[in-house]
Design an enzyme around this catalytic site. Structure first.
Site, PDB file in Angstrom:
ATOM      1  N   HIS A 111      48.283  11.924   0.295  1.00  0.00           N
ATOM      2  CA  HIS A 111      49.114  11.169   1.233  1.00  0.00           C
ATOM      3  C   HIS A 111      50.286  11.994   1.764  1.00  0.00           C
ATOM      4  CE1 HIS A 111      47.513   7.039  -0.307  1.00  0.00           C
ATOM      5  NE2 HIS A 111      46.645   7.700   0.433  1.00  0.00           N
ATOM      6  N   ASN A 127      37.166   1.213   5.849  1.00  0.00           N
ATOM      7  CA  ASN A 127      36.711   2.408   6.572  1.00  0.00           C
ATOM      8  C   ASN A 127      36.799   2.300   8.086  1.00  0.00           C
ATOM      9  OD1 ASN A 127      36.234   3.827   4.284  1.00  0.00           O
ATOM     10  ND2 ASN A 127      34.040   3.372   4.173  1.00  0.00           N
ATOM     11  N   ARG A 171      40.522  12.123   3.956  1.00  0.00           N
ATOM     12  CA  ARG A 171      40.335  10.734   3.506  1.00  0.00           C
ATOM     13  C   ARG A 171      38.842  10.359   3.517  1.00  0.00           C
ATOM     14  NH1 ARG A 171      41.613   5.279   6.416  1.00  0.00           N
ATOM     15  NH2 ARG A 171      41.775   3.857   4.639  1.00  0.00           N
ATOM     16  N   HIS A 174      36.771   8.756   0.407  1.00  0.00           N
ATOM     17  CA  HIS A 174      36.032   7.489   0.509  1.00  0.00           C
ATOM     18  C   HIS A 174      34.543   7.698   0.266  1.00  0.00           C
ATOM     19  CE1 HIS A 174      39.140   4.716   2.649  1.00  0.00           C
ATOM     20  NE2 HIS A 174      39.688   5.444   1.705  1.00  0.00           N
TER      21      HIS A 174
HETATM   22  C1  HEM Z   1      44.997   6.093  -5.082  1.00  0.00           C
HETATM   23  C2  HEM Z   1      44.414   5.236  -4.306  1.00  0.00           C
HETATM   24  C3  HEM Z   1      44.515   5.282  -2.808  1.00  0.00           C
HETATM   25  C4  HEM Z   1      44.800   4.235  -1.987  1.00  0.00           C
HETATM   26  C5  HEM Z   1      45.064   2.809  -2.416  1.00  0.00           C
HETATM   27  C6  HEM Z   1      44.825   4.734  -0.651  1.00  0.00           C
HETATM   28  C7  HEM Z   1      45.058   3.971   0.469  1.00  0.00           C
HETATM   29  C8  HEM Z   1      45.208   4.463   1.744  1.00  0.00           C
HETATM   30  C9  HEM Z   1      45.517   3.675   2.898  1.00  0.00           C
HETATM   31  C10 HEM Z   1      45.692   2.169   2.916  1.00  0.00           C
HETATM   32  C11 HEM Z   1      45.644   4.505   3.952  1.00  0.00           C
HETATM   33  C12 HEM Z   1      46.029   4.135   5.391  1.00  0.00           C
HETATM   34  C13 HEM Z   1      44.836   3.702   6.181  1.00  0.00           C
HETATM   35  C14 HEM Z   1      45.271   3.197   7.530  1.00  0.00           C
HETATM   36  O1  HEM Z   1      45.978   2.195   7.569  1.00  0.00           O
HETATM   37  O2  HEM Z   1      44.881   3.788   8.552  1.00  0.00           O
HETATM   38  C15 HEM Z   1      45.392   5.838   3.471  1.00  0.00           C
HETATM   39  C16 HEM Z   1      45.431   6.964   4.247  1.00  0.00           C
HETATM   40  C17 HEM Z   1      45.124   8.208   3.793  1.00  0.00           C
HETATM   41  N1  HEM Z   1      44.687   8.536   2.531  1.00  0.00           N
HETATM   42 FE1  HEM Z   1      44.672   7.326   0.932  1.00  0.00          FE
HETATM   43  N2  HEM Z   1      44.558   6.066  -0.662  1.00  0.00           N
HETATM   44  C18 HEM Z   1      44.362   6.453  -1.968  1.00  0.00           C
HETATM   45  C19 HEM Z   1      44.015   7.717  -2.406  1.00  0.00           C
HETATM   46  C20 HEM Z   1      43.791   8.781  -1.580  1.00  0.00           C
HETATM   47  C21 HEM Z   1      43.217  10.038  -2.011  1.00  0.00           C
HETATM   48  C22 HEM Z   1      42.715  10.313  -3.408  1.00  0.00           C
HETATM   49  C23 HEM Z   1      43.201  10.851  -0.923  1.00  0.00           C
HETATM   50  C24 HEM Z   1      42.690  12.275  -0.809  1.00  0.00           C
HETATM   51  C25 HEM Z   1      42.711  13.138  -1.785  1.00  0.00           C
HETATM   52  C26 HEM Z   1      43.757  10.107   0.181  1.00  0.00           C
HETATM   53  C27 HEM Z   1      43.957  10.604   1.432  1.00  0.00           C
HETATM   54  C28 HEM Z   1      44.446   9.877   2.489  1.00  0.00           C
HETATM   55  C29 HEM Z   1      44.776  10.461   3.781  1.00  0.00           C
HETATM   56  C30 HEM Z   1      44.702  11.940   4.142  1.00  0.00           C
HETATM   57  C31 HEM Z   1      45.185   9.415   4.593  1.00  0.00           C
HETATM   58  C32 HEM Z   1      45.601   9.505   6.062  1.00  0.00           C
HETATM   59  C33 HEM Z   1      44.369   9.266   6.922  1.00  0.00           C
HETATM   60  C34 HEM Z   1      44.588   9.493   8.399  1.00  0.00           C
HETATM   61  O3  HEM Z   1      45.663   9.872   8.841  1.00  0.00           O
HETATM   62  O4  HEM Z   1      43.597   9.278   9.150  1.00  0.00           O
HETATM   63  N3  HEM Z   1      44.078   8.854  -0.254  1.00  0.00           N
HETATM   64  N4  HEM Z   1      45.128   5.784   2.137  1.00  0.00           N
END
Ligand code: HEM
Length: 315
Positions: free
Chosen positions: A187, A90, A58, A62
């Site tokens: 995700h 972030n 993530r 970002h």
């Molecule tokens: C398409 C638009 C995207 C949105 C709106 C989005 C939004 C989010 C949100 C809200 C979270 C949870 C944050 C939290 O509450 O702690 C999250 C987690 C995550 N996102 Fe996305 N995301 C997007 C695209 C992506 C992309 C492109 C990737 C990587 C290729 C990605 C990888 C991740 C990962 C791995 C997590 C888990 C992070 C953790 O466990 O620390 N996301 N995302």
């Protein structure tokens, strides 16, 4: 064979048309062990803490979405400048220490050569591999940026985005709807805080308390985990039940109304993106191939100017 050659040439074309020309052999002479060093550090960190791979993946996303993949997300706030790291989306990023540790070891082997942006790109690939996902050769030669502003994190896509907002966010960065569907597959690993999906499970709109696109028992489970008014700040849910395994479960869950975010569910709202969700839900191989292609594209958005000595501070 013809397809592979055509694919590789179009990839090289798109990579070389970015601000810093990237290449696969960039460190061959100057720091040949850089990737191995980073891989070892990420692996050791992931053994100690299972949340590391998702955090690093993530973090790279970002980074790339603000000013290109220039490690701007790694800079610390300084004086009156509030850095990206301290911008609202972030705050939940973590595991920055992994990149610091990798940088220290790479600097010991080849001082002043390998950018923090490249280290983060390597680490994101390693995170996917460590989670059981596909591997790929990371094009290298990114430079680190000198600017990082918390206010710019408002440009990151939000979990409440609908498909046209997502399309706009991705197309502004030269990424297509196919890239959107494939990259959202990130995700398949990780965790989300309740605050990122709480609008869907209480007071959704004037007619529905719960987002009607959500499977009712799934929504009920989330409600039991997330108290009203976001009272438990650290509460949340894993992205999918196999949240440490990089697989295609995420797409199966979307089809069942069990995706956490509106932005995930939104992938069903146009015929093309819906078809792709179904294709990836039915084929791990198709998902892996598409993910690799789109990751290389996203991670080739460059923008920096220097090779930082310390990933948290400009030179
Ligand atoms: C398409 C638009 C995207 C949105 C709106 C989005 C939004 C989010 C949100 C809200 C979270 C949870 C944050 C939290 O509450 O702690 C999250 C987690 C995550 N996102 Fe996305 N995301 C997007 C695209 C992506 C992309 C492109 C990737 C990587 C290729 C990605 C990888 C991740 C990962 C791995 C997590 C888990 C992070 C953790 O466990 O620390 N996301 N995302």
């Amino acid at each position: 064979m013809i397809f592979i050659v055509a694919f590789l040439s179009s990839l090289l074309l798109s990579v070389s048309s970015t601000a810093n020309a990237l290449s696969l052999n960039y460190y061959d002479k100057t720091c040949p062990d850089a990737e191995d060093i980073v891989a070892k550090v990420v692996k050791n960190a992931a053994i100690k803490d299972k949340t590391v791979p998702a955090a690093v993946l993530r973090m790279h996303f970002h980074d790339c979405f603000i000013r290109g993949c220039d490690a701007s997300v790694l800079l610390n706030s300084k004086g009156t400048n509030k850095a990206e790291k301290d911008g609202p989306p972030n705050i939940s990023l973590h595991a920055f220490f992994v990149i610091d540790d990798a940088k220290k070891e790479v600097e010991a082997a080849c001082p002043g050569v390998v950018s923090c942006a490249d280290i983060l790109a390597f680490a994101a690939r390693d995170a996917v591999v460590l989670s059981g996902g596909p591997t790929w050769d990371v094009p290298k030669g990114r430079k680190d940026g000198r600017t990082s502003k918390a206010s710019e994190t408002a440009q990151l896509p939000a979990p409440a985005f609908n498909i046209s907002q997502l399309q706009q966010s991705f197309s502004q960065r030269g990424l297509s709807m196919d890239d959107l569907v494939a990259l959202s597959g990130g995700h398949t690993i990780g965790f989300s805080h309740c605050s990122s999906f709480q609008k869907r499970i209480r007071n959704f709109n004037a007619t529905h308390d719960i987002d009607p696109t959500m499977q009712p028992s799934f929504a009920a489970t989330l409600r039991s985990v997330c108290p009203a008014n976001n009272a438990a700040k650290n509460a949340g849910a894993t992205m999918d039940p196999s949240s440490t395994t990089f697989d295609n479960t995420y797409y199966k869950l979307i089809l069942q109304g069990k995706a956490l975010f509106s932005s995930d569910e939104a992938l069903l709202t146009t015929p093309n993106t819906k078809d792709l969700v179904s294709e990836f839900a039915g084929s791990q191989v198709a998902f892996s191939e598409a993910f690799v292609k789109s990751m290389i594209k996203m991670s080739s958005l460059t923008g920096g100017q220097e090779v930082r000595k310390d990933c948290r501070v400009v030179n």
